[in-house]
Each structure stands twice: as structure tokens, then as C-alpha cells.
Design a protein around this motif. Structure first.
Motif, short mmCIF file in Angstrom:
data_model
loop_
_atom_site.label_atom_id
_atom_site.label_comp_id
_atom_site.label_asym_id
_atom_site.label_seq_id
_atom_site.Cartn_x
_atom_site.Cartn_y
_atom_site.Cartn_z
N HIS A 1 0.87 -1.26 -0.07
CA HIS A 1 0.18 -0.03 -0.02
C HIS A 1 0.85 1.19 -0.08
CE1 HIS A 1 -4.03 -1.32 0.42
NE2 HIS A 1 -3.61 -2.21 0.96
N LEU A 2 1.92 1.34 0.70
CA LEU A 2 2.83 2.60 1.07
C LEU A 2 3.70 2.63 -0.28
CD1 LEU A 2 3.52 2.40 4.68
CD2 LEU A 2 1.82 3.91 3.57
N PHE A 3 4.42 1.67 -0.75
CA PHE A 3 5.52 1.62 -1.49
C PHE A 3 5.32 1.17 -2.95
CE2 PHE A 3 7.16 1.27 2.91
CZ PHE A 3 7.70 2.57 2.84
N THR A 4 4.04 1.05 -3.46
CA THR A 4 3.72 0.60 -4.87
C THR A 4 2.78 1.56 -5.42
OG1 THR A 4 2.18 -0.93 -4.48
CG2 THR A 4 4.40 -1.74 -4.10
N PRO A 5 2.46 1.64 -6.78
CA PRO A 5 1.38 2.05 -7.16
C PRO A 5 -0.02 1.89 -6.77
CG PRO A 5 2.58 1.67 -9.01
CD PRO A 5 3.35 0.76 -7.72
N LEU A 6 -0.01 1.00 -5.73
CA LEU A 6 -1.56 0.58 -5.40
C LEU A 6 -1.94 1.62 -4.55
CD1 LEU A 6 -3.44 -1.88 -5.03
CD2 LEU A 6 -2.21 -2.56 -3.01
N GLY A 7 -1.28 2.25 -3.63
CA GLY A 7 -1.62 3.37 -2.79
C GLY A 7 -2.41 3.18 -1.35
N ILE A 8 -3.00 3.95 -0.80
CA ILE A 8 -3.73 3.64 0.32
C ILE A 8 -5.20 3.73 0.08
CG2 ILE A 8 -4.40 4.62 2.74
CD1 ILE A 8 -1.24 5.79 2.48
N SER A 9 -5.62 4.47 -0.82
CA SER A 9 -7.32 4.45 -0.90
C SER A 9 -7.61 3.20 -1.89
CB SER A 9 -7.87 5.74 -1.24
OG SER A 9 -7.84 6.33 -0.29
N MET A 10 -8.44 2.31 -1.79
CA MET A 10 -8.63 1.35 -2.89
C MET A 10 -10.07 1.60 -3.61
SD MET A 10 -6.57 -0.95 -3.07
CE MET A 10 -5.45 0.44 -2.70
N PRO A 11 -10.22 1.45 -4.85
CA PRO A 11 -11.47 1.77 -5.39
C PRO A 11 -12.47 0.92 -4.91
CG PRO A 11 -9.99 0.81 -7.11
CD PRO A 11 -9.28 1.12 -5.83
#
Length: 146
Positions: free
Chosen positions: A91-101
């Protein structure tokens, strides 16, 4: 004595979160496709996009079972913490990010979770660390000298 009940409550919480997430991981839900698709693309490992959710789900199921077996609860807590440290990292260090669709039944994005999945990963990680420490200090585990 109170710690004993709190430890069981924490184990129950971890297992509840893991087991309820199995529906998403094993049913190829849109949320799961998004998460593991992003991570597969980011890592260049297409197999992770295709099969990563199954591997993580199986690990979560194993950890959930281990948390309720006193002799191996420490290992279960360690496995749970390891799984969640991976989730937090991604979540923190990839393009995934913190907020999920969030998706509707047709697979269309209808909003985001406001970081709820990430926050839950942090809470489960913390619970697992607390259980692991209590198990280690309590000496009621497979590696304790009897």
C-alpha cells in the motif's frame, strides 16, 4: 487472566478479518483483481496478478487456524504479521496506494474506500504483533524450554 481473554479476542479479530476476505480472494472479486493486477504489473510478475490472491488467501486461512492452536499460536501470529507487513508495504511503496477503489456489481468504479483496507491491515498487523509478544513472553509455544 484478563490478558488471556484479550489475546483470544485479538486472535478472533484477526481470523475474522482473514476468513471474511477469503470470499473476495477466492471469487475473483473486482477488488481483488484490481489489487493483484496492479501489483502484478508493478512487479512484472504476471503470475502474481493471476494467482497471488489464492496464495495470500491460503496463507491467511492457515494463519487463522494456527491462531487457535496454543502450541503454534506464536507461529500463526508471526504468519499473520508477515502477511500484513506485506500488505502495508504494498500500500505504501507501490502504485497500489492507500485508498482502494470500490466497485459495483458490473465492475465499474463507484468511489473509494477512503483507506479503510489499509487501516484494517495496520490494525491486524498490530494485533498479530501483540499476540506474538504475549505468546513469546508467556512461554506457551512450540519453542519454549519446558
Amino acid at each position: 487472566m484478563k490478558r488471556h481473554y484479550i489475546k483470544w479476542l485479538l486472535c478472533g479479530y484477526i481470523a475474522f478479518i482473514f476468513v471474511q476476505s477469503l470470499f473476495f480472494k477466492f471469487s475473483d472479486a473486482y477488488e481483488t483483481q484490481h489489487i493483484f493486477g496492479v501489483l502484478g504489473e508493478w512487479s512484472g510478475l504476471q503470475w502474481f496478478a493471476d494467482f497471488g490472491a489464492y496464495g495470500v488467501g491460503i496463507a491467511e486461512l492457515i494463519a487463522s487456524i494456527m491462531l487457535f492452536i496454543p502450541a503454534i499460536r506464536l507461529l500463526g501470529a508471526g504468519l499473520a504479521a508477515g502477511i500484513m507487513s506485506g500488505a502495508i508495504f504494498f500500500h505504501l511503496f507501490t502504485p497500489l496506494g492507500i485508498s482502494m477503489p470500490e466497485f459495483n456489481v458490473q465492475g465499474e468504479v463507484i468511489g473509494n474506500d477512503g483507506g479503510l483496507l489499509f487501516i484494517n491491515a495496520c490494525i491486524v498487523f498490530t494485533c498479530a504483533i501483540i499476540v506474538a509478544i504475549w505468546e513469546w513472553v508467556g512461554g506457551n509455544h512450540l519453542f519454549a524450554k519446558h
